[in-house]
Design a protein around this motif. Structure first.
Motif, PDB file in Angstrom:
ATOM      1  N   LEU A   1       1.030  -1.167   0.124  1.00 34.16           N
ATOM      2  CA  LEU A   1      -0.054  -0.051   0.004  1.00 34.16           C
ATOM      3  C   LEU A   1       0.928   1.222  -0.136  1.00 34.16           C
ATOM      4  O   LEU A   1       0.404   2.263  -0.589  1.00 34.16           O
ATOM      5  N   SER A   2       2.160   1.169   0.626  1.00 34.50           N
ATOM      6  CA  SER A   2       2.781   2.504   0.567  1.00 34.50           C
ATOM      7  C   SER A   2       3.572   2.717  -0.797  1.00 34.50           C
ATOM      8  O   SER A   2       4.109   3.781  -0.968  1.00 34.50           O
ATOM      9  N   GLN A   3       3.255   1.843  -1.658  1.00 30.22           N
ATOM     10  CA  GLN A   3       3.910   1.901  -3.087  1.00 30.22           C
ATOM     11  C   GLN A   3       2.646   2.509  -3.757  1.00 30.22           C
ATOM     12  O   GLN A   3       3.163   3.013  -5.181  1.00 30.22           O
ATOM     13  N   LEU A   4       1.679   2.564  -3.615  1.00 29.49           N
ATOM     14  CA  LEU A   4       0.546   3.032  -4.237  1.00 29.49           C
ATOM     15  C   LEU A   4       0.238   4.723  -4.183  1.00 29.49           C
ATOM     16  O   LEU A   4       0.758   4.974  -3.159  1.00 29.49           O
ATOM     17  N   GLY A   5      -0.435   4.943  -5.174  1.00 32.64           N
ATOM     18  CA  GLY A   5      -0.763   6.542  -4.879  1.00 32.64           C
ATOM     19  C   GLY A   5      -1.921   6.614  -3.835  1.00 32.64           C
ATOM     20  O   GLY A   5      -2.777   5.678  -3.628  1.00 32.64           O
ATOM     21  N   GLU A   6      -2.036   8.023  -3.433  1.00 30.22           N
ATOM     22  CA  GLU A   6      -3.235   8.205  -2.428  1.00 30.22           C
ATOM     23  C   GLU A   6      -4.621   7.591  -2.948  1.00 30.22           C
ATOM     24  O   GLU A   6      -5.219   7.242  -2.271  1.00 30.22           O
TER      25      GLU A   6
ATOM     26  N   VAL B   1      10.313  -4.296  -3.740  1.00 27.98           N
ATOM     27  CA  VAL B   1      11.061  -4.676  -4.595  1.00 27.98           C
ATOM     28  C   VAL B   1      10.610  -4.072  -6.105  1.00 27.98           C
ATOM     29  O   VAL B   1       9.328  -3.830  -6.209  1.00 27.98           O
ATOM     30  N   THR B   2      11.586  -3.961  -7.055  1.00 19.67           N
ATOM     31  CA  THR B   2      11.186  -3.498  -8.203  1.00 19.67           C
ATOM     32  C   THR B   2      10.756  -4.708  -9.236  1.00 19.67           C
ATOM     33  O   THR B   2      11.473  -5.312  -9.527  1.00 19.67           O
ATOM     34  N   VAL B   3       9.483  -4.388  -9.847  1.00 23.87           N
ATOM     35  CA  VAL B   3       9.078  -5.580 -10.545  1.00 23.87           C
ATOM     36  C   VAL B   3       8.193  -4.768 -11.881  1.00 23.87           C
ATOM     37  O   VAL B   3       7.326  -4.690 -11.878  1.00 23.87           O
ATOM     38  N   GLY B   4       8.838  -3.999 -12.703  1.00 22.11           N
ATOM     39  CA  GLY B   4       8.473  -3.131 -13.827  1.00 22.11           C
ATOM     40  C   GLY B   4       7.539  -2.346 -12.895  1.00 22.11           C
ATOM     41  O   GLY B   4       8.009  -1.313 -11.880  1.00 22.11           O
ATOM     42  N   SER B   5       6.425  -2.107 -13.333  1.00 19.59           N
ATOM     43  CA  SER B   5       5.495  -1.060 -12.873  1.00 19.59           C
ATOM     44  C   SER B   5       4.495  -1.795 -11.625  1.00 19.59           C
ATOM     45  O   SER B   5       3.593  -0.795 -11.075  1.00 19.59           O
ATOM     46  N   THR B   6       4.768  -2.554 -11.393  1.00 17.80           N
ATOM     47  CA  THR B   6       3.859  -3.620 -10.215  1.00 17.80           C
ATOM     48  C   THR B   6       4.547  -3.392  -8.916  1.00 17.80           C
ATOM     49  O   THR B   6       5.501  -3.458  -8.707  1.00 17.80           O
ATOM     50  N   ALA B   7       3.487  -2.900  -7.699  1.00 18.83           N
ATOM     51  CA  ALA B   7       4.271  -3.020  -6.569  1.00 18.83           C
ATOM     52  C   ALA B   7       4.317  -4.461  -6.048  1.00 18.83           C
ATOM     53  O   ALA B   7       3.394  -5.165  -6.000  1.00 18.83           O
ATOM     54  N   ALA B   8       5.459  -4.574  -5.559  1.00 16.73           N
ATOM     55  CA  ALA B   8       5.744  -6.030  -4.994  1.00 16.73           C
ATOM     56  C   ALA B   8       6.811  -5.843  -3.664  1.00 16.73           C
ATOM     57  O   ALA B   8       7.057  -4.843  -3.528  1.00 16.73           O
ATOM     58  N   ALA B   9       6.690  -6.870  -3.227  1.00 12.57           N
ATOM     59  CA  ALA B   9       7.315  -7.038  -1.552  1.00 12.57           C
ATOM     60  C   ALA B   9       7.999  -8.503  -1.585  1.00 12.57           C
ATOM     61  O   ALA B   9       7.088  -9.444  -1.820  1.00 12.57           O
ATOM     62  N   ILE B  10       9.018  -8.478  -0.825  1.00 13.93           N
ATOM     63  CA  ILE B  10       9.339  -9.638  -0.221  1.00 13.93           C
ATOM     64  C   ILE B  10       9.501  -9.476   1.374  1.00 13.93           C
ATOM     65  O   ILE B  10       9.730  -8.409   1.621  1.00 13.93           O
ATOM     66  N   ALA B  11       9.126 -10.659   2.025  1.00 13.75           N
ATOM     67  CA  ALA B  11       8.970 -10.334   3.555  1.00 13.75           C
ATOM     68  C   ALA B  11       9.610 -11.517   4.041  1.00 13.75           C
ATOM     69  O   ALA B  11       9.649 -12.790   3.731  1.00 13.75           O
ATOM     70  N   ILE B  12       9.682 -11.226   5.527  1.00 19.59           N
ATOM     71  CA  ILE B  12      10.017 -12.478   6.407  1.00 19.59           C
ATOM     72  C   ILE B  12       9.138 -12.292   7.644  1.00 19.59           C
ATOM     73  O   ILE B  12       8.534 -11.173   7.855  1.00 19.59           O
ATOM     74  N   SER B  13       9.025 -13.446   8.530  1.00 23.04           N
ATOM     75  CA  SER B  13       8.182 -13.322   9.578  1.00 23.04           C
ATOM     76  C   SER B  13       9.121 -14.033  10.714  1.00 23.04           C
ATOM     77  O   SER B  13      10.026 -15.148  10.220  1.00 23.04           O
TER      78      SER B  13
END
Length: 241
Positions: A135-140, A196-208
């Motif tokens: 969500l932080s990578q999206l526009g308002e 992470v950068t995947v073209g114009s797609t908002a993406a993320a890699i995470a750990i728990s």
């Protein structure tokens, strides 16, 4: 089958095509057998014939493309497994597409199990690090649209209390920041997500991690961000996962 494969391999070595007699000679097949196999392969789309010369057909090209894509996908999964083992934590990969949070891959082990999805990840993006990172990578406007469809609600006693508070938190974070949450989605678990950068797609890699290992969370996430996120992103982009 083996003879047909020999013919396909032979044709693949001739960029500008080859006639049947040359293919028979190079493969060591009898000319009648070669003609029969060539007709079958053309009919099935594995070869095409043009002015007496044979070329690879669309079916063969699709097989080649599929094999290459599978190889890249395997490399992507191996990268996740590498970081799972290196960090001693389950690793997640997620994207935001068509207005939804989509966790595509999870790499874990019995000793380091992934967080149980006890409340749908798609509907609780406000409560976990993956969702907050995406969500932080999206526009308002897109953020507000998402929260209108998936309103903020308590998931644990530690969950952000309302949409206004979440939006303020997201506005304060930069697109490149590591996002952490502590027991907001699951009591007893802390999580971190890296954009992470995947073209114009908002993406993320995470750990728990279990909450009693919370002191490991930020150092592990920073290491992943520094050493692994770019590789994972490039692999994900190459397979359009």
């Amino acid at each position: 089958m083996q003879r047909a494969l020999r013919l396909l391999e032979c044709v693949s070595g001739h960029t500008y095509g080859a006639p049947a007699k040359q293919l028979a000679r190079e493969t060591g097949l009898a000319l009648p057998t070669t003609y029969h196999l060539l007709r079958t392969l053309v009919h099935e789309g594995y070869l095409r014939r043009d002015k007496g010369l044979f070329f690879l057909g669309e079916a063969t090209e699709r097989l080649s493309s599929s094999g290459a894509r599978q190889k890249r996908r395997t490399a992507f999964l191996e990268a996740l497994a590498h970081w799972r083992d290196a960090l001693g934590a389950p690793v997640y990969y997620a994207v935001y597409r068509e207005g939804e949070i989509d966790v595509l891959c999870v790499s874990d082990t019995p000793g380091n199990p992934a967080v149980e999805e006890w409340a749908a990840f798609r509907e609780t993006g406000h409560a976990h690090a993956i969702g907050q990172c995406l969500l932080s990578q999206l526009g308002e406007e897109d953020r507000r649209d998402h929260l209108a469809r998936h309103p903020v609600r308590p998931v644990t006693p530690y969950t952000v209390r309302d949409g206004h508070s979440l939006l303020r938190r997201l506005e304060r974070s930069r697109r490149t920041d590591v996002v952490t949450e502590r027991q907001e989605y699951a009591v007893g678990t802390v999580c971190a997500a890296i954009p992470v950068t995947v073209g114009s797609t908002a993406a993320a890699i995470a750990i728990s991690l279990p909450a009693h290992q919370a002191d490991r969370l930020v150092p592990a996430a920073q290491r992943l961000q520094t050493e692994g996120a770019r590789l994972v992103g490039s692999l994900a982009l190459s397979i359009s996962i």
